[in-house]
Scaffold this motif. Structure first.
Motif, mmCIF file in Angstrom:
data_model
loop_
_atom_site.group_PDB
_atom_site.id
_atom_site.type_symbol
_atom_site.label_atom_id
_atom_site.label_comp_id
_atom_site.label_asym_id
_atom_site.label_seq_id
_atom_site.Cartn_x
_atom_site.Cartn_y
_atom_site.Cartn_z
ATOM 1 N N GLN A 35 -39.463 -5.360 32.103
ATOM 2 C CA GLN A 35 -39.600 -6.258 33.259
ATOM 3 C C GLN A 35 -38.980 -7.625 32.978
ATOM 4 O OE1 GLN A 35 -43.879 -6.007 33.662
ATOM 5 N NE2 GLN A 35 -43.732 -4.545 35.361
ATOM 6 N N LEU A 36 -39.123 -8.098 31.748
ATOM 7 C CA LEU A 36 -38.540 -9.381 31.367
ATOM 8 C C LEU A 36 -37.029 -9.361 31.546
ATOM 9 C CD1 LEU A 36 -38.700 -12.198 29.884
ATOM 10 C CD2 LEU A 36 -38.333 -10.905 27.772
ATOM 11 N N TRP A 37 -36.400 -8.303 31.027
ATOM 12 C CA TRP A 37 -34.937 -8.260 31.064
ATOM 13 C C TRP A 37 -34.408 -8.017 32.479
ATOM 14 C CZ3 TRP A 37 -30.749 -5.201 32.263
ATOM 15 C CH2 TRP A 37 -29.521 -5.672 31.790
ATOM 16 N N PHE A 38 -34.967 -7.041 33.166
ATOM 17 C CA PHE A 38 -34.482 -6.762 34.522
ATOM 18 C C PHE A 38 -34.825 -7.897 35.476
ATOM 19 C CE2 PHE A 38 -33.997 -2.427 32.984
ATOM 20 C CZ PHE A 38 -32.860 -2.010 33.654
ATOM 21 N N GLY A 39 -35.946 -8.576 35.230
ATOM 22 C CA GLY A 39 -36.292 -9.719 36.066
ATOM 23 C C GLY A 39 -35.291 -10.847 35.960
ATOM 24 N N ALA A 40 -34.665 -10.956 34.779
ATOM 25 C CA ALA A 40 -33.646 -11.988 34.572
ATOM 26 C C ALA A 40 -32.256 -11.541 35.025
ATOM 27 C CB ALA A 40 -33.612 -12.380 33.096
ATOM 28 N N HIS A 41 -32.142 -10.283 35.455
ATOM 29 C CA HIS A 41 -30.852 -9.744 35.894
ATOM 30 C C HIS A 41 -31.022 -9.031 37.239
ATOM 31 C CE1 HIS A 41 -30.401 -10.296 31.549
ATOM 32 N NE2 HIS A 41 -29.105 -10.405 31.772
ATOM 33 N N PRO A 42 -31.278 -9.794 38.294
ATOM 34 C CA PRO A 42 -31.519 -9.180 39.608
ATOM 35 C C PRO A 42 -30.308 -8.438 40.161
ATOM 36 C CG PRO A 42 -31.268 -11.564 39.797
ATOM 37 C CD PRO A 42 -31.347 -11.266 38.336
ATOM 38 N N ASP A 43 -29.147 -8.645 39.557
ATOM 39 C CA ASP A 43 -27.948 -7.941 40.021
ATOM 40 C C ASP A 43 -27.862 -6.532 39.452
ATOM 41 O OD1 ASP A 43 -27.688 -9.216 37.515
ATOM 42 O OD2 ASP A 43 -25.514 -8.930 37.552
ATOM 43 N N ILE A 44 -28.785 -6.167 38.556
ATOM 44 C CA ILE A 44 -28.782 -4.838 37.943
ATOM 45 C C ILE A 44 -29.817 -3.956 38.620
ATOM 46 C CG2 ILE A 44 -29.111 -3.532 35.819
ATOM 47 C CD1 ILE A 44 -26.654 -5.293 35.767
ATOM 48 N N ASP A 45 -29.396 -2.773 39.029
ATOM 49 C CA ASP A 45 -30.285 -1.811 39.686
ATOM 50 C C ASP A 45 -30.621 -0.693 38.702
ATOM 51 O OD1 ASP A 45 -31.681 -0.114 41.283
ATOM 52 O OD2 ASP A 45 -29.986 0.438 42.575
ATOM 53 N N PRO A 46 -31.872 -0.595 38.263
ATOM 54 C CA PRO A 46 -32.221 0.458 37.303
ATOM 55 C C PRO A 46 -32.263 1.850 37.915
ATOM 56 C CG PRO A 46 -34.179 -0.732 37.940
ATOM 57 C CD PRO A 46 -33.022 -1.460 38.571
ATOM 58 N N GLY A 47 -32.294 1.930 39.225
ATOM 59 C CA GLY A 47 -32.287 3.238 39.879
ATOM 60 C C GLY A 47 -33.626 3.933 39.903
ATOM 61 N N MET A 48 -34.662 3.314 39.394
ATOM 62 C CA MET A 48 -36.008 3.898 39.394
ATOM 63 C C MET A 48 -37.004 2.780 39.154
ATOM 64 S SD MET A 48 -36.298 5.690 35.605
ATOM 65 C CE MET A 48 -34.694 6.499 35.697
ATOM 66 N N PRO A 49 -38.290 3.000 39.453
ATOM 67 C CA PRO A 49 -39.299 1.971 39.144
ATOM 68 C C PRO A 49 -39.294 1.661 37.652
ATOM 69 C CG PRO A 49 -40.213 3.637 40.609
ATOM 70 C CD PRO A 49 -38.879 4.161 40.156
ATOM 71 N N LEU A 50 -39.486 0.398 37.314
ATOM 72 C CA LEU A 50 -39.440 0.009 35.906
ATOM 73 C C LEU A 50 -40.533 0.683 35.077
ATOM 74 C CD1 LEU A 50 -38.567 -3.789 36.170
ATOM 75 C CD2 LEU A 50 -37.042 -1.825 35.859
ATOM 76 N N GLU A 51 -41.672 0.972 35.698
ATOM 77 C CA GLU A 51 -42.730 1.699 34.987
ATOM 78 C C GLU A 51 -42.235 3.077 34.559
ATOM 79 O OE1 GLU A 51 -43.033 0.185 37.840
ATOM 80 O OE2 GLU A 51 -44.695 -1.250 37.721
ATOM 81 N N ASP A 52 -41.513 3.753 35.463
ATOM 82 C CA ASP A 52 -40.980 5.081 35.140
ATOM 83 C C ASP A 52 -39.899 4.987 34.062
ATOM 84 O OD1 ASP A 52 -42.660 6.042 37.060
ATOM 85 O OD2 ASP A 52 -41.106 6.378 38.571
ATOM 86 N N LEU A 53 -39.084 3.956 34.137
ATOM 87 C CA LEU A 53 -38.043 3.786 33.131
ATOM 88 C C LEU A 53 -38.666 3.573 31.748
ATOM 89 C CD1 LEU A 53 -35.155 3.381 32.178
ATOM 90 C CD2 LEU A 53 -35.313 0.986 32.924
ATOM 91 N N SER A 54 -39.672 2.733 31.664
ATOM 92 C CA SER A 54 -40.342 2.488 30.377
ATOM 93 C C SER A 54 -40.935 3.780 29.816
ATOM 94 C CB SER A 54 -41.446 1.447 30.544
ATOM 95 O OG SER A 54 -40.921 0.222 31.008
#
Length: 207
Positions: free
Chosen positions: A151-170
């Protein structure tokens, strides 16, 4: 003074006491080694003490029971993993570098030793249901810690789309790591750190 004069007696200085924090750390390190090698159930407290260079009394001076030692060894293992990740994963890491950061984090720890210890903890928790909540608590702490960094990293990079909820990615990243290490004998040459880094790189895409 005459050369024939007897030597002065050597003062009988007391042996310095080992600092309590060092005693505890040595016992935790020894506990991790013995539990991984012999299994939690079979491991004996006096073997842990001997491996650390102390008497069995030192164990009970620092831990209330064998179960307490097991729990603290598990806590230490969790702290080591999260500590390595927290030192490396920062919000200002560029997207092109995040995969290499993950590789570096994996390179800091012996995955085979960590997994042997984790397997013993899991088996012990299955055979001793009263210990299962403690095992779950530590695993939950690891998942929460990884999620916090994601969440820290993606929160600082709003231009990046992980393609799934961050909980699922973790969850997927941790599950991939554990699964690959579990199947290491059937996957010769496969580096879990490389696979997990590849997964991270695969989801780092511009919106």
């Amino acid at each position: 003074m005459s050369d024939d004069a007897p030597d002065s007696p050597t003062p009988d200085w007391p042996t310095p006491r080992t600092p309590r924090a060092e005693v505890r750390e040595r016992l935790l390190t020894a506990g991790a080694e013995v539990f991984a090698e012999q299994g939690v159930h079979e491991a004996r407290i006096d073997e842990v003490a001997a491996r650390a260079g102390f008497s069995k009394g030192a164990v009970y001076s620092n831990f209330s029971s064998k179960e307490d030692l097991v729990a603290q060894v598990m806590q230490r293992a969790t702290n080591l993993v999260l500590g390595s990740l927290r030192e490396l994963v920062r919000a200002d890491i560029a997207a092109v570098d995040i995969g290499d950061v993950v590789r570096a984090a994996f390179g800091r720890n012996d995955q085979s030793a960590q997994f042997a210890l984790l397997s013993e903890f899991r088996g012990y928790a299955i055979r001793h249901p009263e210990f299962l909540p403690e095992f779950v608590r530590h695993r939950r702490a690891l998942h929460d810690g990884v999620l916090e960094l994601v969440q820290l990293w993606f929160g600082a990079h709003p231009d990046i789309d992980p393609g799934m909820p961050l909980e699922d990615l973790s969850t997927a990243l941790i599950g991939a790591n554990v699964g690959i290490v579990f199947d290491a004998a059937a996957l010769p040459g496969v580096d879990p750190g490389e696979v997990v880094a590849g997964l991270v790189e695969a989801v780092v895409r511009r919106r």
